[in-house]
Design a protein around this motif. Structure first.
Motif, mmCIF file in Angstrom:
data_model
loop_
_atom_site.group_PDB
_atom_site.id
_atom_site.type_symbol
_atom_site.label_atom_id
_atom_site.label_comp_id
_atom_site.label_asym_id
_atom_site.label_seq_id
_atom_site.Cartn_x
_atom_site.Cartn_y
_atom_site.Cartn_z
ATOM 1 N N PHE A 33 20.716 -7.792 -45.151
ATOM 2 C CA PHE A 33 21.127 -9.184 -44.983
ATOM 3 C C PHE A 33 22.557 -9.325 -45.481
ATOM 4 O O PHE A 33 23.081 -8.482 -46.220
ATOM 5 C CB PHE A 33 20.197 -10.134 -45.744
ATOM 6 C CG PHE A 33 20.459 -10.181 -47.231
ATOM 7 C CD1 PHE A 33 21.256 -11.172 -47.786
ATOM 8 C CD2 PHE A 33 19.926 -9.223 -48.077
ATOM 9 C CE1 PHE A 33 21.515 -11.206 -49.154
ATOM 10 C CE2 PHE A 33 20.168 -9.244 -49.441
ATOM 11 C CZ PHE A 33 20.978 -10.244 -49.978
ATOM 12 N N MET A 34 23.207 -10.402 -45.067
ATOM 13 C CA MET A 34 24.543 -10.743 -45.552
ATOM 14 C C MET A 34 24.503 -12.157 -46.117
ATOM 15 O O MET A 34 24.011 -13.079 -45.461
ATOM 16 C CB MET A 34 25.560 -10.642 -44.412
ATOM 17 C CG MET A 34 25.819 -9.210 -43.972
ATOM 18 S SD MET A 34 26.836 -9.084 -42.477
ATOM 19 C CE MET A 34 25.598 -9.411 -41.225
ATOM 20 N N GLY A 35 24.966 -12.318 -47.341
ATOM 21 C CA GLY A 35 24.901 -13.606 -48.019
ATOM 22 C C GLY A 35 26.273 -14.231 -48.167
ATOM 23 O O GLY A 35 27.201 -13.616 -48.690
ATOM 24 N N TYR A 36 26.389 -15.475 -47.697
ATOM 25 C CA TYR A 36 27.649 -16.228 -47.770
ATOM 26 C C TYR A 36 27.418 -17.456 -48.648
ATOM 27 O O TYR A 36 26.410 -18.149 -48.497
ATOM 28 C CB TYR A 36 28.065 -16.649 -46.367
ATOM 29 C CG TYR A 36 29.192 -17.667 -46.291
ATOM 30 C CD1 TYR A 36 30.494 -17.304 -46.628
ATOM 31 C CD2 TYR A 36 28.948 -18.964 -45.868
ATOM 32 C CE1 TYR A 36 31.525 -18.230 -46.553
ATOM 33 C CE2 TYR A 36 29.981 -19.894 -45.775
ATOM 34 C CZ TYR A 36 31.256 -19.524 -46.119
ATOM 35 O OH TYR A 36 32.281 -20.449 -46.040
ATOM 36 N N THR A 37 28.326 -17.713 -49.565
ATOM 37 C CA THR A 37 28.152 -18.856 -50.457
ATOM 38 C C THR A 37 29.433 -19.663 -50.609
ATOM 39 O O THR A 37 30.547 -19.110 -50.561
ATOM 40 C CB THR A 37 27.666 -18.398 -51.853
ATOM 41 O OG1 THR A 37 27.318 -19.546 -52.633
ATOM 42 C CG2 THR A 37 28.734 -17.607 -52.597
ATOM 43 N N ILE A 38 29.260 -20.969 -50.751
ATOM 44 C CA ILE A 38 30.323 -21.865 -51.224
ATOM 45 C C ILE A 38 29.802 -22.465 -52.517
ATOM 46 O O ILE A 38 28.723 -23.059 -52.548
ATOM 47 C CB ILE A 38 30.649 -22.976 -50.214
ATOM 48 C CG1 ILE A 38 31.122 -22.382 -48.885
ATOM 49 C CG2 ILE A 38 31.716 -23.908 -50.781
ATOM 50 C CD1 ILE A 38 31.447 -23.428 -47.814
ATOM 51 N N ARG A 39 30.541 -22.305 -53.590
ATOM 52 C CA ARG A 39 30.052 -22.701 -54.900
ATOM 53 C C ARG A 39 30.405 -24.154 -55.207
ATOM 54 O O ARG A 39 31.538 -24.581 -54.979
ATOM 55 C CB ARG A 39 30.638 -21.783 -55.971
ATOM 56 C CG ARG A 39 30.137 -20.346 -55.879
ATOM 57 C CD ARG A 39 31.232 -19.329 -56.038
ATOM 58 N NE ARG A 39 31.956 -19.412 -57.269
ATOM 59 C CZ ARG A 39 31.791 -18.588 -58.320
ATOM 60 N NH1 ARG A 39 30.926 -17.604 -58.241
ATOM 61 N NH2 ARG A 39 32.500 -18.720 -59.397
ATOM 62 N N ASN A 40 29.463 -24.887 -55.743
ATOM 63 C CA ASN A 40 29.707 -26.279 -56.108
ATOM 64 C C ASN A 40 30.701 -26.376 -57.260
ATOM 65 O O ASN A 40 31.482 -27.322 -57.348
ATOM 66 C CB ASN A 40 28.377 -26.937 -56.507
ATOM 67 C CG ASN A 40 28.526 -28.413 -56.799
ATOM 68 O OD1 ASN A 40 28.903 -29.186 -55.940
ATOM 69 N ND2 ASN A 40 28.216 -28.807 -58.022
ATOM 70 N N GLN A 41 30.689 -25.384 -58.116
ATOM 71 C CA GLN A 41 31.508 -25.376 -59.333
ATOM 72 C C GLN A 41 32.999 -25.367 -59.027
ATOM 73 O O GLN A 41 33.772 -26.139 -59.588
ATOM 74 C CB GLN A 41 31.130 -24.133 -60.138
ATOM 75 C CG GLN A 41 31.252 -24.255 -61.623
ATOM 76 C CD GLN A 41 30.676 -23.022 -62.302
ATOM 77 O OE1 GLN A 41 30.832 -21.894 -61.815
ATOM 78 N NE2 GLN A 41 30.003 -23.214 -63.415
ATOM 79 N N ASP A 42 33.424 -24.486 -58.118
ATOM 80 C CA ASP A 42 34.855 -24.307 -57.881
ATOM 81 C C ASP A 42 35.217 -24.187 -56.391
ATOM 82 O O ASP A 42 36.363 -23.890 -56.055
ATOM 83 C CB ASP A 42 35.353 -23.051 -58.613
ATOM 84 C CG ASP A 42 34.519 -21.810 -58.272
ATOM 85 O OD1 ASP A 42 33.751 -21.852 -57.284
ATOM 86 O OD2 ASP A 42 34.630 -20.806 -58.991
ATOM 87 N N LYS A 43 34.224 -24.422 -55.502
ATOM 88 C CA LYS A 43 34.421 -24.349 -54.039
ATOM 89 C C LYS A 43 34.860 -22.955 -53.567
ATOM 90 O O LYS A 43 35.331 -22.788 -52.441
ATOM 91 C CB LYS A 43 35.451 -25.385 -53.552
ATOM 92 C CG LYS A 43 35.193 -26.799 -54.027
ATOM 93 C CD LYS A 43 33.776 -27.248 -53.746
ATOM 94 C CE LYS A 43 33.568 -28.674 -54.262
ATOM 95 N NZ LYS A 43 32.185 -28.994 -54.573
ATOM 96 N N ARG A 44 34.687 -21.954 -54.385
ATOM 97 C CA ARG A 44 35.032 -20.578 -54.017
ATOM 98 C C ARG A 44 34.079 -20.072 -52.939
ATOM 99 O O ARG A 44 32.867 -20.280 -53.031
ATOM 100 C CB ARG A 44 34.952 -19.708 -55.271
ATOM 101 C CG ARG A 44 35.527 -18.315 -55.146
ATOM 102 C CD ARG A 44 35.573 -17.684 -56.537
ATOM 103 N NE ARG A 44 35.924 -16.268 -56.497
ATOM 104 C CZ ARG A 44 35.950 -15.491 -57.589
ATOM 105 N NH1 ARG A 44 35.669 -16.014 -58.774
ATOM 106 N NH2 ARG A 44 36.281 -14.212 -57.487
ATOM 107 N N ARG A 45 34.610 -19.412 -51.916
ATOM 108 C CA ARG A 45 33.817 -18.888 -50.803
ATOM 109 C C ARG A 45 33.723 -17.369 -50.917
ATOM 110 O O ARG A 45 34.736 -16.689 -51.096
ATOM 111 C CB ARG A 45 34.460 -19.273 -49.466
ATOM 112 C CG ARG A 45 34.641 -20.752 -49.257
ATOM 113 C CD ARG A 45 35.607 -21.009 -48.103
ATOM 114 N NE ARG A 45 35.045 -20.643 -46.810
ATOM 115 C CZ ARG A 45 35.770 -20.216 -45.775
ATOM 116 N NH1 ARG A 45 37.095 -20.055 -45.882
ATOM 117 N NH2 ARG A 45 35.176 -19.933 -44.633
#
Length: 378
Positions: free
Chosen positions: A171-183
């Motif tokens: 699988f490939m996991g993509y995230t946008i973090r609520n803390q700092d909007k880092r992708r």
């Protein structure tokens, strides 16, 4: 940048102890849809940002016209040579990699994403819930968890359901973090320890940047291409998106829909969770207002399960909508001690209890409020 990216498995030195992952054995293969739905949503509910709004989880299945052909190599480079040296694994189909890339995307919204320092490696200690390093626990641990007592699931095994649902165990996991909007983006493949031309490789491989250890991809152009290629529903909202290439035969729209209601009818009925399931232009949205209709429309393998769920939904609705002034108030269970179910919690007024007994015999629903003594920790 895509030319530099490929799946990589660590070459093991001769002083290694060869170990195959055991966590897949905790999940029955023909229940992959149930496992995926149960564990993925469990993590999403634990990661909620605004408790006044529901968590939304979206499952998107590729149709034939959506399957990736032209850009497939970019996301599978370096993987095939490892797949073909694995041997027999249940629901593992390495040859499928030669077909157009079908996929399933699982995304959550109103969640915090994988927060924490992605560069950290060590044995995490004394971590608060607010500062939990989700990235570290998700990608750099197996059979270990940073969850605390009030959270759902603490064995560190739930993340295995993502590769388990794939015919190539990836699988490939993509995230946008609520803390700092880092992708960030990073992939993981869980196979077995294997040998290629005399070299032994670890069971787990990564689709990532390599800087002494696998690190997430953060190139903005590459991430935008990834989101477009797999038609992610996420725009700029924080949360986590898992892309499962070549989902196996047990994971489809019907099994995911049944599993969503089977495991999370309570959270949906309470308004804490919304499920959306897409296949091409088709969308099924399950929420607290229509869950009963979906139970009727779904083809259940066991008609008794349909009847049971329908009764449970109605019971949950009654709990939410009941007249609380009619709740029967019991005496405190336990006086400065652990709660104990005994005759002391019942009122001495016989008339009241005769009424309760009669109501119960007539099949009426009854609600009780039982005050408890709770000692503050520490």
């Amino acid at each position: 940048m895509s030319d530099e990216l490929k799946w990589k498995f660590k070459h093991l030195p001769e002083d290694s102890v060869l170990t195959d992952p055991f966590d897949g054995s905790f999940f029955a293969n023909n229940d992959d849809a149930d496992n995926l739905v149960r564990e993925a949503i469990q993590n999403s509910l634990d990661a909620v940002v605004d408790t006044n709004k529901p968590v939304t989880v979206k499952f998107t299945f590729s149709e034939n016209k959506d399957r990736i052909i032209d850009n497939k190599k970019k996301y599978l480079s370096g993987l095939n040579k490892h797949l073909i040296h694995i041997g027999q694994i249940a629901d593992f189909s390495p040859d499928i990699i030669n077909q157009p890339l079908s996929y399933l995307v699982v995304e959550d919204f109103n969640t915090r994403g994988l927060q924490g320092d992605p560069n950290y490696f060590g044995l995490m200690k004394d971590e608060s819930k607010e500062d939990r390093n989700d990235f570290y626990w998700f990608y750099r641990n197996r059979g270990r968890s940073g969850k605390t007592g009030e959270q759902r699931g603490r064995w560190g095994l739930g993340k295995r359901v993502f590769p388990q649902a794939s015919s190539i165990k990836s699988f490939m996991g993509y995230t946008i973090r609520n803390q700092d909007k880092r992708r960030m983006l990073m992939g993981q493949c869980v196979l077995k320890t294997h040998e290629i031309r005399g070299k032994v490789f670890d069971s787990t491989g990564f689709y990532s940047i390599y800087e002494n250890k696998p690190m997430p991809i953060e190139n903005s152009d590459f991430l935008s291409d990834f989101c477009a290629d797999f038609k992610l529903k996420r725009n700029n909202e924080p949360g986590f998106s898992a892309v499962i290439p070549y989902p196996n035969k047990f994971v489809d729209v019907s099994t995911v829909m049944r599993a969503s209601i089977r495991h999370y009818f309570y959270a949906i009925s309470n308004g804490n969770l919304v499920i959306e399931i897409y296949e091409g232009e088709s969308r099924n949205k399950i929420n607290k207002d229509n869950i009963s209709e979906f139970i009727k429309e779904i083809i259940w393998e066991d008609k008794n399960e349909e009847e049971h769920l329908y009764k449970m939904i109605n019971f949950v609705k009654w709990i939410r909508q009941r007249d609380r002034s009619k709740d029967i108030i019991l005496n405190k269970a336990g006086d400065n001690s652990a709660p104990s179910w005994n005759g002391d919690i019942f009122s001495d007024t016989k008339d009241i209890w005769q009424e309760v007994v009669n109501s119960y015999k007539e099949g009426e629903r009854l609600a009780f409020t039982c005050p408890l003594y709770i000692k503050k920790k520490g």
